[in-house]
Write a protein that holds these residues in place. Sequence first.
Motif, PDB file in Angstrom:
ATOM      1  N   THR A 356     -63.841  33.805   2.338  1.00 10.77           N
ATOM      2  CA  THR A 356     -64.778  34.142   1.269  1.00 10.77           C
ATOM      3  C   THR A 356     -64.261  33.599  -0.063  1.00 10.77           C
ATOM      4  OG1 THR A 356     -63.705  36.268   0.863  1.00 10.77           O
ATOM      5  CG2 THR A 356     -65.488  36.231   2.479  1.00 10.77           C
ATOM      6  N   ALA A 357     -65.144  33.599  -1.039  1.00 11.42           N
ATOM      7  CA  ALA A 357     -64.774  33.060  -2.357  1.00 11.42           C
ATOM      8  C   ALA A 357     -63.728  33.949  -3.019  1.00 11.42           C
ATOM      9  CB  ALA A 357     -66.009  32.967  -3.245  1.00 11.42           C
ATOM     10  N   PRO A 358     -62.768  33.367  -3.743  1.00 13.38           N
ATOM     11  CA  PRO A 358     -61.792  34.181  -4.488  1.00 13.38           C
ATOM     12  C   PRO A 358     -62.477  34.959  -5.604  1.00 13.38           C
ATOM     13  CG  PRO A 358     -61.601  31.873  -5.106  1.00 13.38           C
ATOM     14  CD  PRO A 358     -62.559  31.921  -3.953  1.00 13.38           C
ATOM     15  N   LEU A 359     -61.790  35.993  -6.080  1.00 14.46           N
ATOM     16  CA  LEU A 359     -62.394  36.840  -7.112  1.00 14.46           C
ATOM     17  C   LEU A 359     -62.463  36.151  -8.461  1.00 14.46           C
ATOM     18  CD1 LEU A 359     -60.891  40.362  -6.318  1.00 14.46           C
ATOM     19  CD2 LEU A 359     -62.962  39.267  -5.432  1.00 14.46           C
ATOM     20  N   HIS A 360     -61.605  35.186  -8.703  1.00 11.72           N
ATOM     21  CA  HIS A 360     -61.630  34.455  -9.966  1.00 11.72           C
ATOM     22  C   HIS A 360     -61.088  33.054  -9.733  1.00 11.72           C
ATOM     23  CE1 HIS A 360     -57.252  34.695 -10.360  1.00 11.72           C
ATOM     24  NE2 HIS A 360     -57.316  35.989 -10.164  1.00 11.72           N
ATOM     25  N   PRO A 361     -61.438  32.116 -10.594  1.00 11.15           N
ATOM     26  CA  PRO A 361     -60.883  30.768 -10.460  1.00 11.15           C
ATOM     27  C   PRO A 361     -59.392  30.785 -10.768  1.00 11.15           C
ATOM     28  CG  PRO A 361     -62.085  30.970 -12.525  1.00 11.15           C
ATOM     29  CD  PRO A 361     -62.340  32.235 -11.762  1.00 11.15           C
ATOM     30  N   GLU A 362     -58.658  29.831 -10.220  1.00  9.05           N
ATOM     31  CA  GLU A 362     -57.240  29.739 -10.526  1.00  9.05           C
ATOM     32  C   GLU A 362     -57.064  29.336 -11.988  1.00  9.05           C
ATOM     33  OE1 GLU A 362     -54.399  30.452  -8.827  1.00  9.05           O
ATOM     34  OE2 GLU A 362     -55.850  31.438  -7.503  1.00  9.05           O
ATOM     35  N   GLY A 363     -56.323  30.124 -12.730  1.00  4.74           N
ATOM     36  CA  GLY A 363     -56.125  29.853 -14.146  1.00  4.74           C
ATOM     37  C   GLY A 363     -55.562  31.066 -14.840  1.00  4.74           C
ATOM     38  N   PHE A 364     -55.318  30.915 -16.142  1.00  3.22           N
ATOM     39  CA  PHE A 364     -54.696  31.987 -16.899  1.00  3.22           C
ATOM     40  C   PHE A 364     -55.665  33.128 -17.182  1.00  3.22           C
ATOM     41  CE2 PHE A 364     -53.000  34.074 -20.686  1.00  3.22           C
ATOM     42  CZ  PHE A 364     -51.674  34.245 -20.315  1.00  3.22           C
ATOM     43  N   GLY A 365     -56.932  32.782 -17.435  1.00  3.63           N
ATOM     44  CA  GLY A 365     -57.921  33.788 -17.776  1.00  3.63           C
ATOM     45  C   GLY A 365     -58.956  33.203 -18.720  1.00  3.63           C
ATOM     46  N   TYR A 366     -59.753  34.069 -19.328  1.00  2.00           N
ATOM     47  CA  TYR A 366     -60.791  33.567 -20.241  1.00  2.00           C
ATOM     48  C   TYR A 366     -60.926  34.469 -21.458  1.00  2.00           C
ATOM     49  CZ  TYR A 366     -64.023  37.123 -18.303  1.00  2.00           C
ATOM     50  OH  TYR A 366     -64.629  38.297 -17.912  1.00  2.00           O
ATOM     51  N   LEU A 367     -61.479  33.897 -22.521  1.00  2.00           N
ATOM     52  CA  LEU A 367     -61.786  34.614 -23.749  1.00  2.00           C
ATOM     53  C   LEU A 367     -63.277  34.544 -24.016  1.00  2.00           C
ATOM     54  CD1 LEU A 367     -58.836  33.286 -25.942  1.00  2.00           C
ATOM     55  CD2 LEU A 367     -59.062  35.602 -25.009  1.00  2.00           C
ATOM     56  N   VAL A 368     -63.769  35.483 -24.804  1.00  2.00           N
ATOM     57  CA  VAL A 368     -65.189  35.554 -25.137  1.00  2.00           C
ATOM     58  C   VAL A 368     -65.338  35.401 -26.652  1.00  2.00           C
ATOM     59  CG1 VAL A 368     -67.312  36.911 -24.973  1.00  2.00           C
ATOM     60  CG2 VAL A 368     -65.542  37.148 -23.209  1.00  2.00           C
ATOM     61  N   PRO A 369     -66.130  34.434 -27.129  1.00  2.00           N
ATOM     62  CA  PRO A 369     -66.267  34.242 -28.584  1.00  2.00           C
ATOM     63  C   PRO A 369     -67.136  35.303 -29.234  1.00  2.00           C
ATOM     64  CG  PRO A 369     -67.692  32.725 -27.413  1.00  2.00           C
ATOM     65  CD  PRO A 369     -66.892  33.431 -26.367  1.00  2.00           C
ATOM     66  N   ARG A 370     -67.185  35.261 -30.537  1.00  2.00           N
ATOM     67  CA  ARG A 370     -68.042  36.165 -31.303  1.00  2.00           C
ATOM     68  C   ARG A 370     -69.506  35.881 -30.988  1.00  2.00           C
ATOM     69  NH1 ARG A 370     -66.768  34.509 -36.209  1.00  2.00           N
ATOM     70  NH2 ARG A 370     -68.665  33.364 -36.667  1.00  2.00           N
ATOM     71  N   PRO A 371     -70.319  36.917 -30.746  1.00  2.00           N
ATOM     72  CA  PRO A 371     -71.743  36.692 -30.486  1.00  2.00           C
ATOM     73  C   PRO A 371     -72.425  35.987 -31.656  1.00  2.00           C
ATOM     74  CG  PRO A 371     -71.107  38.940 -29.904  1.00  2.00           C
ATOM     75  CD  PRO A 371     -69.943  38.342 -30.643  1.00  2.00           C
ATOM     76  N   THR A 372     -73.494  35.291 -31.348  1.00  2.00           N
ATOM     77  CA  THR A 372     -74.195  34.515 -32.375  1.00  2.00           C
ATOM     78  C   THR A 372     -74.726  35.400 -33.499  1.00  2.00           C
ATOM     79  OG1 THR A 372     -76.199  34.652 -31.037  1.00  2.00           O
ATOM     80  CG2 THR A 372     -74.858  32.675 -30.795  1.00  2.00           C
ATOM     81  N   ASP A 373     -75.098  36.628 -33.175  1.00  2.00           N
ATOM     82  CA  ASP A 373     -75.655  37.508 -34.209  1.00  2.00           C
ATOM     83  C   ASP A 373     -74.701  38.649 -34.572  1.00  2.00           C
ATOM     84  OD1 ASP A 373     -75.937  38.546 -31.704  1.00  2.00           O
ATOM     85  OD2 ASP A 373     -77.968  39.335 -31.996  1.00  2.00           O
ATOM     86  N   GLY A 374     -73.409  38.418 -34.398  1.00  2.00           N
ATOM     87  CA  GLY A 374     -72.428  39.387 -34.862  1.00  2.00           C
ATOM     88  C   GLY A 374     -72.000  40.375 -33.792  1.00  2.00           C
ATOM     89  N   TYR A 375     -71.114  41.292 -34.190  1.00  2.00           N
ATOM     90  CA  TYR A 375     -70.494  42.192 -33.217  1.00  2.00           C
ATOM     91  C   TYR A 375     -71.346  43.390 -32.859  1.00  2.00           C
ATOM     92  CZ  TYR A 375     -66.229  39.519 -33.812  1.00  2.00           C
ATOM     93  OH  TYR A 375     -65.301  38.498 -33.827  1.00  2.00           O
TER      94      TYR A 375
END
Length: 508
Positions: A356-375
């Motif tokens: 089955t597919a792994p739970l996440h891609p191989e890598g360090f991780g990910y970040l999420v930028p600021r939303p377009t219309d603010g927090y």
Amino acid sequence: MGPTSIAVLGGGLTGLSAAFYLTRRFPTARIAVYNSEARFGGWVRSDRVRVSYTNHHNGKLENADVVLEAGPRTLRPNARSVLELIHLLNLSSTLLTVPKTSDAAKNRFLYIPEFGELCRLPSAPLDFLTWSGPSRQNIRRLLLSSVAREPFKRRNRRLGLDDESVDDFMTRRFGSEWSRIFASSLVHGIYAADARRLSLRSAFPSLWEAEERGNGSVVSGILRRSPPLTSDEEPASSYELGNLADTMRDVSVYTLREGISTLTNALVRYLREHPNVYMYGGVRITGLRINPRSKHFELITTAMETAFPTHVVSTLPLFRLHGVLTPAISLPHLTANTYTSVTVVNLVFPRPPPSTAPLHPEGFGYLVPRPTDGYFNDNNRLGILGCVFDSSSTATQDSSDAVVKMTVMLGGPYASRSLPQINVSDLLSELSTHLGRTLPEPVLVKVHHNQHCIPLYSVGHLQRMEELRHVLASEPWAGRMEVIGAGVGGVSVGDCIEAGRNAGRFWS
């Protein structure tokens, strides 16, 4: 004459490091470390826990021991102060390194809601040639257009400007969209802060210097050779590294077998064994004043006694230090900055079968930028700042590879009113959307609410801290008290240890 009695306020990483180096610098001085919590170590917290999972090969219930971090989890090899401490504490045998060639080193991602999928950031120029898909094309366009055009932009720093926010700087040189996506993500990952409020010169001084070196162009300044060391910077030869410089030559990040708490635990053991050091855990400072006759400090604590040190090193959050000073000896700028709060959620899953597919891609991780219309909107209602794929970089800490570790960071600029209430089902649903696959039920969830854990350096912070140092050098302080730590300069593990390493170096 050197100090005869030193009080170190705060038993986190900076305070413990300061006490360690002070014992080497002043071996006959009495050194007392005061920590408001019974546990020393501050925001560094590693726990080895046992989890039970169903083995997908035989269907049996099995156990595994895993290391979970509530604070920093990996370290970069460029911080010589950390390597020196590892060498001096004889911790080299506990090192676990991640090579630069590994997927954990090369693969870092962003989750950009408007693109709807994880986007791997390029780790080498050839990555641009192999990218495909609409979201990657958008990232490539934004990166290439913003970075490639920057050297040809005219110098546009306002005359007389000596600091600005990270967002203003990045927007000025690379454009608003580039700043919102890349700069805000970077700031989320390091400071858990709003890039529109964070001081560029305090948080990323090398970028300010690169713009000056490049005659207005950041890219040109980065490509040019860095200037020689200034008088304030120490050469590598001044650090006692043993053979660790060679060990770290091709390393991207590293950790320790029992987690980053290995460092703080070793410091506590060393200090407890030192005959001139006194460790006061669970003791809070309630007052600090200077006796006008003896010039000694008077330190009032919840232990219902007063101490009279000749010298003090404060590593307390600045707003807490402000609260214990008497009006007669108040210090400037201690309440100028706010502190952000971060919720850390450790998740442990059973590893899915190989088919089955792994739970996440191989890598360090990910970040999420600021939303377009603010927090304050519904686009990121849980306030997720990023997710670390611990199993890619720190799996060797664990007794079995049959489990998958992830750590999610939430809050920061989303938590200015209150820390989020964690609903695990909602969190798993949101993460499943980010990862593009449905996550199973975790076998363990640990939630840590780290309140006021990271200082937010507002614009002008460097100048304010210089003014603070000037006041501490004058009467009635006369240079006998130092204020150091993350609230003053640098939030990384290396910054904190370096600050402790330099404590008291000008006392004589």
